[in-house]
Design a protein around this motif. Structure first.
Motif, PDB file in Angstrom:
ATOM      1  N   GLU A 191       0.825  -1.210   0.000  1.00 13.12           N
ATOM      2  CA  GLU A 191       0.000   0.000   0.000  1.00 13.12           C
ATOM      3  C   GLU A 191       0.858   1.259   0.000  1.00 13.12           C
ATOM      4  N   MET A 192       1.983   1.235   0.691  1.00 13.03           N
ATOM      5  CA  MET A 192       2.851   2.412   0.736  1.00 13.03           C
ATOM      6  C   MET A 192       3.444   2.721  -0.640  1.00 13.03           C
ATOM      7  N   LYS A 193       3.604   1.713  -1.478  1.00 15.31           N
ATOM      8  CA  LYS A 193       4.092   1.939  -2.835  1.00 15.31           C
ATOM      9  C   LYS A 193       3.056   2.672  -3.679  1.00 15.31           C
ATOM     10  N   LYS A 194       1.776   2.557  -3.322  1.00 19.39           N
ATOM     11  CA  LYS A 194       0.704   3.198  -4.078  1.00 19.39           C
ATOM     12  C   LYS A 194       0.503   4.665  -3.696  1.00 19.39           C
ATOM     13  N   VAL A 195       1.079   5.094  -2.601  1.00 22.68           N
ATOM     14  CA  VAL A 195       0.885   6.456  -2.103  1.00 22.68           C
ATOM     15  C   VAL A 195       1.576   7.451  -3.021  1.00 22.68           C
ATOM     16  N   THR A 196       0.870   8.539  -3.325  1.00 25.20           N
ATOM     17  CA  THR A 196       1.465   9.634  -4.081  1.00 25.20           C
ATOM     18  C   THR A 196       1.935  10.673  -3.081  1.00 25.20           C
ATOM     19  N   TRP A 197       3.240  10.798  -2.923  1.00 25.09           N
ATOM     20  CA  TRP A 197       3.792  11.706  -1.941  1.00 25.09           C
ATOM     21  C   TRP A 197       3.881  13.107  -2.535  1.00 25.09           C
TER      22      TRP A 197
END
Length: 69
Positions: free
Chosen positions: A23-29
């Protein structure tokens, strides 16, 4: 019997951590510019709300002061 519970617990934790990583890979920072603008919006909003609360608190304190006297 106890070892079966521990294995299940460890498997659950491992699966949970893998899902968190996924899920953290899907986050747009946000980039630096976006982060700065968001921070400014939050700080200005906090000051506006604090000012409104201060005005209302002063008004209610004044009204209660007149009632209690």
């Amino acid at each position: 019997m106890v070892t079966a519970k521990k294995e299940g617990f460890i498997k659950k934790i491992t699966r949970f951590l893998k899902e968190v990583k996924s899920e953290m890979k899907k986050v747009t920072w946000p980039n630096r510019k976006e982060l700065t603008s968001y921070t400014v919006v939050v700080i200005v909003s906090v000051f506006i709300v604090a000012g409104i609360i201060w005005i209302l608190d002063s008004a209610f304190t004044g009204i209660l002061g007149l009632i209690i006297k």
